[in-house]
Design a protein around this motif. Structure first.
Motif, PDB file in Angstrom:
ATOM      1  N   SER A 254       0.866  -1.175   0.000  1.00 40.19           N
ATOM      2  CA  SER A 254       0.000   0.000   0.000  1.00 40.19           C
ATOM      3  C   SER A 254       0.905   1.228   0.000  1.00 40.19           C
ATOM      4  N   PRO A 255       0.935   1.934  -1.116  1.00 43.13           N
ATOM      5  CA  PRO A 255       1.827   3.088  -1.182  1.00 43.13           C
ATOM      6  C   PRO A 255       1.428   4.166  -0.172  1.00 43.13           C
ATOM      7  N   ILE A 256       2.429   4.774   0.373  1.00 44.40           N
ATOM      8  CA  ILE A 256       2.231   5.870   1.311  1.00 44.40           C
ATOM      9  C   ILE A 256       2.022   7.137   0.496  1.00 44.40           C
ATOM     10  N   ALA A 257       1.175   8.006   0.976  1.00 46.58           N
ATOM     11  CA  ALA A 257       0.927   9.275   0.277  1.00 46.58           C
ATOM     12  C   ALA A 257       2.255   9.961   0.016  1.00 46.58           C
ATOM     13  N   GLY A 258       2.422  10.458  -1.182  1.00 46.16           N
ATOM     14  CA  GLY A 258       3.643  11.161  -1.542  1.00 46.16           C
ATOM     15  C   GLY A 258       4.741  10.249  -2.054  1.00 46.16           C
ATOM     16  N   GLN A 259       4.459   8.956  -2.162  1.00 43.16           N
ATOM     17  CA  GLN A 259       5.452   8.016  -2.676  1.00 43.16           C
ATOM     18  C   GLN A 259       5.734   8.376  -4.135  1.00 43.16           C
TER      19      GLN A 259
ATOM     20  N   GLU B   5       8.548   4.744  -8.010  1.00 39.90           N
ATOM     21  CA  GLU B   5       8.556   3.632  -7.055  1.00 39.90           C
ATOM     22  C   GLU B   5       7.259   2.842  -7.143  1.00 39.90           C
ATOM     23  N   GLN B   6       6.149   3.539  -7.314  1.00 38.62           N
ATOM     24  CA  GLN B   6       4.867   2.851  -7.465  1.00 38.62           C
ATOM     25  C   GLN B   6       4.857   2.020  -8.752  1.00 38.62           C
TER      26      GLN B   6
END
Length: 125
Positions: free
Chosen positions: A38-43, A47-48
């Motif tokens: 689960s990507p963190i906000a601002g990733q 990277e995603q």
């Protein structure tokens, strides 16, 4: 990670000193466990995107294992369904031997999938 269980059930019928397999069923249970992220906000988008590629590669790899199990079960159904022997004791031994050979072949096929899968993931690529 792919886990599986193949369980054959069959009955034998004896006639005239011969014994053959009748009413074969192959029960298959397959569980494919895939990683989640689960990507963190601002990733960073890169990277995603990289994770998406990794996830797809893992999914394809595990589904190859799943497909091997399905094919092995289908082959087993045909193999066992055609067996016949001189007496039911001998038939049980032949079925056991057939199951052992099938298991060895499936194990080798899984190992080949693992050997043929590139596992190169470097930080910063």
């Amino acid at each position: 990670l792919t886990r599986f269980n193949i369980r054959p059930e069959w009955n034998a019928v004896a006639r005239g000193g011969r014994c053959r397999v009748r009413e074969v069923e192959i029960f298959v249970q397959i569980t494919v466990t895939l990683p989640r992220w689960s990507p963190i906000a601002g990733q960073p988008a890169a990277e995603q995107g990289r994770w998406s590629s990794i996830e797809q590669a893992i999914r394809q790899h595990e589904y190859r294992h799943r497909d091997l199990v399905i094919l092995a079960a289908a082959n087993l159904l045909e193999s066992i369904g055609n067996l016949e022997a001189q007496g039911c004791t001998t038939l049980r031994q032949v079925v056991a031997s057939t199951l052992s050979v099938a298991d060895s072949r499936l194990t080798a096929a899984h190992a080949e999938v693992d050997r043929s899968t590139p596992y190169r993931l470097a930080v910063g690529d």
